[in-house]
Motif scaffolding. Sequence first.
Motif, PDB file in Angstrom:
ATOM      1  N   GLY A  45       0.823  -1.198   0.000  1.00  0.00           N
ATOM      2  CA  GLY A  45       0.000   0.000   0.000  1.00  0.00           C
ATOM      3  C   GLY A  45       0.854   1.244   0.000  1.00  0.00           C
ATOM      4  O   GLY A  45       2.080   1.184   0.129  1.00  0.00           O
ATOM      5  N   ASP A  46       0.202   2.362  -0.162  1.00  0.00           N
ATOM      6  CA  ASP A  46       0.897   3.646  -0.139  1.00  0.00           C
ATOM      7  C   ASP A  46      -0.081   4.701   0.350  1.00  0.00           C
ATOM      8  O   ASP A  46      -1.294   4.509   0.302  1.00  0.00           O
ATOM      9  CB  ASP A  46       1.421   4.001  -1.531  1.00  0.00           C
ATOM     10  N   ASP A  47       0.456   5.790   0.807  1.00  0.00           N
ATOM     11  CA  ASP A  47      -0.348   6.877   1.351  1.00  0.00           C
ATOM     12  C   ASP A  47       0.204   8.189   0.818  1.00  0.00           C
ATOM     13  O   ASP A  47       1.275   8.225   0.213  1.00  0.00           O
ATOM     14  CB  ASP A  47      -0.299   6.848   2.888  1.00  0.00           C
ATOM     15  N   TRP A  48      -0.520   9.279   1.054  1.00  0.00           N
ATOM     16  CA  TRP A  48      -0.027  10.590   0.658  1.00  0.00           C
ATOM     17  C   TRP A  48       1.288  10.868   1.373  1.00  0.00           C
ATOM     18  O   TRP A  48       1.474  10.460   2.528  1.00  0.00           O
ATOM     19  CB  TRP A  48      -1.013  11.689   1.047  1.00  0.00           C
ATOM     20  N   LEU A  49       2.184  11.570   0.713  1.00  0.00           N
ATOM     21  CA  LEU A  49       3.435  11.976   1.351  1.00  0.00           C
ATOM     22  C   LEU A  49       3.193  13.198   2.228  1.00  0.00           C
ATOM     23  O   LEU A  49       2.435  14.101   1.840  1.00  0.00           O
ATOM     24  CB  LEU A  49       4.478  12.352   0.296  1.00  0.00           C
ATOM     25  N   PRO A  50       3.836  13.267   3.377  1.00  0.00           N
ATOM     26  CA  PRO A  50       3.770  14.503   4.162  1.00  0.00           C
ATOM     27  C   PRO A  50       4.379  15.655   3.353  1.00  0.00           C
ATOM     28  O   PRO A  50       5.253  15.441   2.503  1.00  0.00           O
ATOM     29  CB  PRO A  50       4.625  14.188   5.392  1.00  0.00           C
ATOM     30  N   ASP A  51       3.923  16.858   3.614  1.00  0.00           N
ATOM     31  CA  ASP A  51       4.368  18.025   2.843  1.00  0.00           C
ATOM     32  C   ASP A  51       5.883  18.170   2.780  1.00  0.00           C
ATOM     33  O   ASP A  51       6.425  18.579   1.755  1.00  0.00           O
ATOM     34  CB  ASP A  51       3.744  19.302   3.420  1.00  0.00           C
ATOM     35  N   VAL A  52       6.577  17.826   3.838  1.00  0.00           N
ATOM     36  CA  VAL A  52       8.019  17.990   3.875  1.00  0.00           C
ATOM     37  C   VAL A  52       8.722  17.139   2.801  1.00  0.00           C
ATOM     38  O   VAL A  52       9.797  17.477   2.340  1.00  0.00           O
ATOM     39  CB  VAL A  52       8.575  17.687   5.292  1.00  0.00           C
ATOM     40  N   PHE A  53       8.076  16.042   2.374  1.00  0.00           N
ATOM     41  CA  PHE A  53       8.668  15.159   1.360  1.00  0.00           C
ATOM     42  C   PHE A  53       8.133  15.408  -0.049  1.00  0.00           C
ATOM     43  O   PHE A  53       8.565  14.753  -1.002  1.00  0.00           O
ATOM     44  CB  PHE A  53       8.438  13.688   1.741  1.00  0.00           C
ATOM     45  N   LYS A  54       7.203  16.339  -0.214  1.00  0.00           N
ATOM     46  CA  LYS A  54       6.599  16.596  -1.526  1.00  0.00           C
ATOM     47  C   LYS A  54       7.628  16.870  -2.625  1.00  0.00           C
ATOM     48  O   LYS A  54       7.430  16.439  -3.754  1.00  0.00           O
ATOM     49  CB  LYS A  54       5.601  17.752  -1.449  1.00  0.00           C
ATOM     50  N   PRO A  55       8.733  17.555  -2.347  1.00  0.00           N
ATOM     51  CA  PRO A  55       9.707  17.785  -3.429  1.00  0.00           C
ATOM     52  C   PRO A  55      10.298  16.496  -4.006  1.00  0.00           C
ATOM     53  O   PRO A  55      10.805  16.491  -5.122  1.00  0.00           O
ATOM     54  CB  PRO A  55      10.801  18.619  -2.763  1.00  0.00           C
ATOM     55  N   PHE A  56      10.220  15.392  -3.286  1.00  0.00           N
ATOM     56  CA  PHE A  56      10.799  14.133  -3.740  1.00  0.00           C
ATOM     57  C   PHE A  56       9.762  13.189  -4.359  1.00  0.00           C
ATOM     58  O   PHE A  56      10.100  12.094  -4.794  1.00  0.00           O
ATOM     59  CB  PHE A  56      11.490  13.422  -2.570  1.00  0.00           C
ATOM     60  N   GLU A  57       8.516  13.622  -4.384  1.00  0.00           N
ATOM     61  CA  GLU A  57       7.432  12.763  -4.870  1.00  0.00           C
ATOM     62  C   GLU A  57       7.604  12.462  -6.355  1.00  0.00           C
ATOM     63  O   GLU A  57       7.849  13.354  -7.159  1.00  0.00           O
ATOM     64  CB  GLU A  57       6.087  13.446  -4.631  1.00  0.00           C
ATOM     65  N   GLN A  58       7.496  11.169  -6.701  1.00  0.00           N
ATOM     66  CA  GLN A  58       7.629  10.749  -8.090  1.00  0.00           C
ATOM     67  C   GLN A  58       6.284  10.490  -8.748  1.00  0.00           C
ATOM     68  O   GLN A  58       6.157  10.562  -9.960  1.00  0.00           O
ATOM     69  CB  GLN A  58       8.500   9.496  -8.173  1.00  0.00           C
ATOM     70  N   THR A  59       5.282  10.144  -7.968  1.00  0.00           N
ATOM     71  CA  THR A  59       3.935   9.928  -8.486  1.00  0.00           C
ATOM     72  C   THR A  59       2.950  10.587  -7.539  1.00  0.00           C
ATOM     73  O   THR A  59       3.290  10.905  -6.401  1.00  0.00           O
ATOM     74  CB  THR A  59       3.590   8.425  -8.590  1.00  0.00           C
ATOM     75  N   SER A  60       1.751  10.770  -8.009  1.00  0.00           N
ATOM     76  CA  SER A  60       0.740  11.397  -7.145  1.00  0.00           C
ATOM     77  C   SER A  60      -0.493  10.504  -7.019  1.00  0.00           C
ATOM     78  O   SER A  60      -1.608  10.978  -7.055  1.00  0.00           O
ATOM     79  CB  SER A  60       0.358  12.767  -7.704  1.00  0.00           C
ATOM     80  N   ALA A  61      -0.269   9.219  -6.910  1.00  0.00           N
ATOM     81  CA  ALA A  61      -1.377   8.276  -6.781  1.00  0.00           C
ATOM     82  C   ALA A  61      -2.096   8.472  -5.449  1.00  0.00           C
ATOM     83  O   ALA A  61      -1.490   8.845  -4.446  1.00  0.00           O
ATOM     84  CB  ALA A  61      -0.858   6.843  -6.883  1.00  0.00           C
ATOM     85  N   ALA A  62      -3.379   8.207  -5.467  1.00  0.00           N
ATOM     86  CA  ALA A  62      -4.169   8.267  -4.240  1.00  0.00           C
ATOM     87  C   ALA A  62      -3.769   7.112  -3.324  1.00  0.00           C
ATOM     88  O   ALA A  62      -3.248   6.093  -3.784  1.00  0.00           O
ATOM     89  CB  ALA A  62      -5.651   8.182  -4.580  1.00  0.00           C
TER      90      ALA A  62
END
Length: 125
Positions: free
Chosen positions: A43-60
């Motif tokens: 599973g996966d969850d939303w990234l906390p804001d502090v890690f948003k710059p490293f996000e590779q996908t934006s899946a729900a």
Amino acid sequence: IATKNRAPASAVSAAGDTFGAAFLDAVAVMHRRQEARVLLVIGDDWLPDVFKPFEQTSAAPYAVALLLTATGGQRVTLDPAGSDSVGQPPRPHALEFVRWLEGDEPALALGTRTSYAWARTQRIS
């Protein structure tokens, strides 16, 4: 711990190839330990804001649990081919696998750095 369950567990993190690597690990555990079944949970969850710059996908957020068994159910083969990547599907790999498992396509390939290919074999009653 509360139930005194001493069964082994493992965690797999392989970026875009996590589902394929986790599926392969679950099959290896089933074979190595001669277990009749292995529970694969991903599973996966939303990234906390502090890690948003490293996000590779934006899946729900999502979660999938698969009970893999050596007998019974839908038979599939897995070939961790190691060939060229097949790209990123519109949904997380685990959800693509469930979509494929519920459909009638003969094969599925997923992976970003490694290609994991599943194929249907036969249904066992």
